[in-house]
Design a protein around this motif. Structure first.
Motif, PDB file in Angstrom:
ATOM      1  N   MET A  33       0.812  -1.213   0.000  1.00 49.16           N
ATOM      2  CA  MET A  33       0.000   0.000   0.000  1.00 49.16           C
ATOM      3  C   MET A  33       0.848   1.266   0.000  1.00 49.16           C
ATOM      4  N   GLY A  34       2.039   1.208   0.633  1.00 47.92           N
ATOM      5  CA  GLY A  34       2.779   2.431   0.879  1.00 47.92           C
ATOM      6  C   GLY A  34       2.157   3.163   2.057  1.00 47.92           C
ATOM      7  N   ASP A  35       2.533   4.404   2.260  1.00 51.02           N
ATOM      8  CA  ASP A  35       1.931   5.202   3.330  1.00 51.02           C
ATOM      9  C   ASP A  35       0.484   5.516   2.952  1.00 51.02           C
ATOM     10  N   GLU A  84      -3.395   5.338  -4.233  1.00 55.24           N
ATOM     11  CA  GLU A  84      -3.938   5.820  -5.503  1.00 55.24           C
ATOM     12  C   GLU A  84      -3.217   5.209  -6.696  1.00 55.24           C
ATOM     13  N   ILE A  85      -1.887   5.225  -6.685  1.00 55.75           N
ATOM     14  CA  ILE A  85      -1.158   4.710  -7.846  1.00 55.75           C
ATOM     15  C   ILE A  85      -1.278   3.193  -7.946  1.00 55.75           C
ATOM     16  N   ALA A  86      -1.468   2.524  -6.802  1.00 56.35           N
ATOM     17  CA  ALA A  86      -1.655   1.074  -6.830  1.00 56.35           C
ATOM     18  C   ALA A  86      -2.975   0.716  -7.505  1.00 56.35           C
ATOM     19  N   VAL A  87      -4.043   1.398  -7.114  1.00 57.87           N
ATOM     20  CA  VAL A  87      -5.357   1.130  -7.715  1.00 57.87           C
ATOM     21  C   VAL A  87      -5.354   1.503  -9.196  1.00 57.87           C
ATOM     22  N   ILE A 140     -10.126   5.401  -1.502  1.00 55.40           N
ATOM     23  CA  ILE A 140      -9.513   6.156  -2.596  1.00 55.40           C
ATOM     24  C   ILE A 140     -10.244   5.890  -3.905  1.00 55.40           C
ATOM     25  N   ALA A 141     -10.714   4.653  -4.098  1.00 53.28           N
ATOM     26  CA  ALA A 141     -11.474   4.343  -5.314  1.00 53.28           C
ATOM     27  C   ALA A 141     -12.777   5.131  -5.350  1.00 53.28           C
ATOM     28  N   THR A 142     -13.429   5.269  -4.198  1.00 52.44           N
ATOM     29  CA  THR A 142     -14.680   6.033  -4.106  1.00 52.44           C
ATOM     30  C   THR A 142     -14.430   7.511  -4.332  1.00 52.44           C
ATOM     31  N   ARG A 143     -13.397   8.048  -3.686  1.00 49.33           N
ATOM     32  CA  ARG A 143     -13.072   9.476  -3.823  1.00 49.33           C
ATOM     33  C   ARG A 143     -12.800   9.868  -5.269  1.00 49.33           C
ATOM     34  N   LEU A 144     -12.134   8.979  -5.988  1.00 45.52           N
ATOM     35  CA  LEU A 144     -11.718   9.297  -7.351  1.00 45.52           C
ATOM     36  C   LEU A 144     -12.669   8.741  -8.407  1.00 45.52           C
ATOM     37  N   ALA A 199      -2.050  11.845  -9.298  1.00 46.41           N
ATOM     38  CA  ALA A 199      -0.801  11.082  -9.245  1.00 46.41           C
ATOM     39  C   ALA A 199      -0.705  10.125 -10.432  1.00 46.41           C
ATOM     40  N   SER A 200       0.505  10.039 -11.012  1.00 42.03           N
ATOM     41  CA  SER A 200       0.729   9.163 -12.160  1.00 42.03           C
ATOM     42  C   SER A 200       1.110   7.755 -11.701  1.00 42.03           C
TER      43      SER A 200
END
Length: 351
Positions: free
Chosen positions: A13-15, A22-25, A51-55, A325-326
């Motif tokens: 996941m990272g931090d 975000e970049i993982a998803v 994060i999936a919901t937010r974006l 984020a890319s």
């Protein structure tokens, strides 16, 4: 390719307060990833769902407690759920012991999964060193965490981006200490690690350039003696061992040649000597938007008994949760992990 034929790749996941989730998803929304491997995220499923919901990302988060329960299907992201983040207290872009503990736990878990052969390779998202330390885990970074928990003594950080491949004699130490660590035996260690890395990545250009430490590579002792007393003897010994090496080459010349593919890989003497030219090549800053258009580059830890690749960028707290984020570096890190896994599997089958 059948699911059974693809390597299983564990991705941390990272931090959770960073761009890591975000970049993982986003990376796992790329169909190519599922064509080459079976990916499973390791971390808190709630963080990924949030994060999936937010974006507004069209994806299903599938929490699992064991790898065999993963579906490995595009559109459904499997998460080895550690359930260790309180979303009510998580704030994007902020350092915290909670975030550090969650990030550390995901790294330790994926290492354990790899050591148990439950995943074939590991990929790490960005962590914040201060958050990790506030959680009580006193490590300088991922490399040191992996080294400790795999009981590895000889290892090196290899950066890969297009034609530029850089390994380091030292990384997370002060510049003063880095100069003291420029020793013949260590240089020979990383030459060997770099050579093995190039072979594992399928490279055919095995010519290795070795950077000088001082300006003009010391200029025959005028600007320091390390180049003549430590680096040159290492180069001569490497040649005797059969490596195609050149050096010490002044760094300002070495990297301009390396970026064109003249060298298959290069040895940098310390962190910034290798990272600055590497990031000039792979990171594309948009001055008008005041953000990165693209962040490319893969960090591979050589010398480990397991495979570890990573994005070679930080947590980017300033844009966390904003959807900009890319995922480029994460996609490249996964692709590199797959390549390394294939090489390792081929070698094991040949034994």
């Amino acid at each position: 390719m059948n699911k059974e034929d693809k390597p299983i790749v564990g991705i941390t996941m990272g931090d959770p307060a960073s761009i890591g989730p975000e970049i993982a998803v986003k990376a796992l929304l790329n169909p190519t990833i599922y064509e080459i491997c079976n990916p499973v995220l390791v971390g808190d499923a709630g963080v990924f769902r949030d994060i999936a919901t937010r974006l507004n990302l069209n994806v299903i988060i599938n929490p699992i407690t064991s790898v065999p329960n993963a579906k490995f299907e595009l559109g459904t992201i499997d998460v080895y759920d550690l359930a260790n983040v309180d979303l009510a207290n998580l704030k994007f872009g902020e350092i915290s012991a909670m975030a550090g503990e969650a990030a550390f736990a995901s790294v330790k878990t994926v290492i354990d999964l790899a050591l148990a052969d439950e995943v074939d390779a590991t990929v790490t998202g960005p962590i914040n060193k201060k958050s990790i330390n506030e959680a009580g885990h006193h490590f300088a970074g991922h490399t040191e965490i992996y080294a400790q928990f795999t009981n590895t003594k000889k290892y090196g950080m290899l950066l890969v981006e297009d034609q530029l491949k850089v390994i380091h004699v030292s990384t997370h130490v002060s510049l003063r200490q880095a100069c003291d660590l420029v020793k013949k035996d260590r240089i020979l260690e990383v030459v060997d690690l770099l050579y093995n890395g190039l072979i594992s990545l399928g490279e055919t250009n095995l010519k290795i350039g070795i950077a000088g430490l001082n300006p003009h590579a010391g200029d025959s002792g005028l600007f320091g003696t390390e180049d003549d007393e430590e680096i040159l003897p290492a180069v001569e010994e490497a040649k005797r061992r059969g490596y195609d090496v050149e050096g010490p080459v002044p760094a300002d010349t070495l990297f301009s040649k390396a970026a064109t593919g003249y060298y298959g890989g290069v040895v940098a003497m310390y962190h910034d000597q290798g990272h600055i030219p590497f990031k000039l090549t792979g990171f594309k800053w948009n001055a008008d938007k005041k953000q990165m258009d693209s962040v490319k580059g893969v960090n591979i830890t050589m010398g480990l008994p397991i495979i570890r690749t990573s994005v070679d960028h930080g947590t980017a707290f300033e844009i966390a949760g904003k959807g900009v984020a890319s995922p480029d570096a994460m996609i490249l890190a996964i692709e590199s992990a797959v390549q390394l896994s294939k090489y390792r599997k081929k070698n094991l089958q040949a034994v």
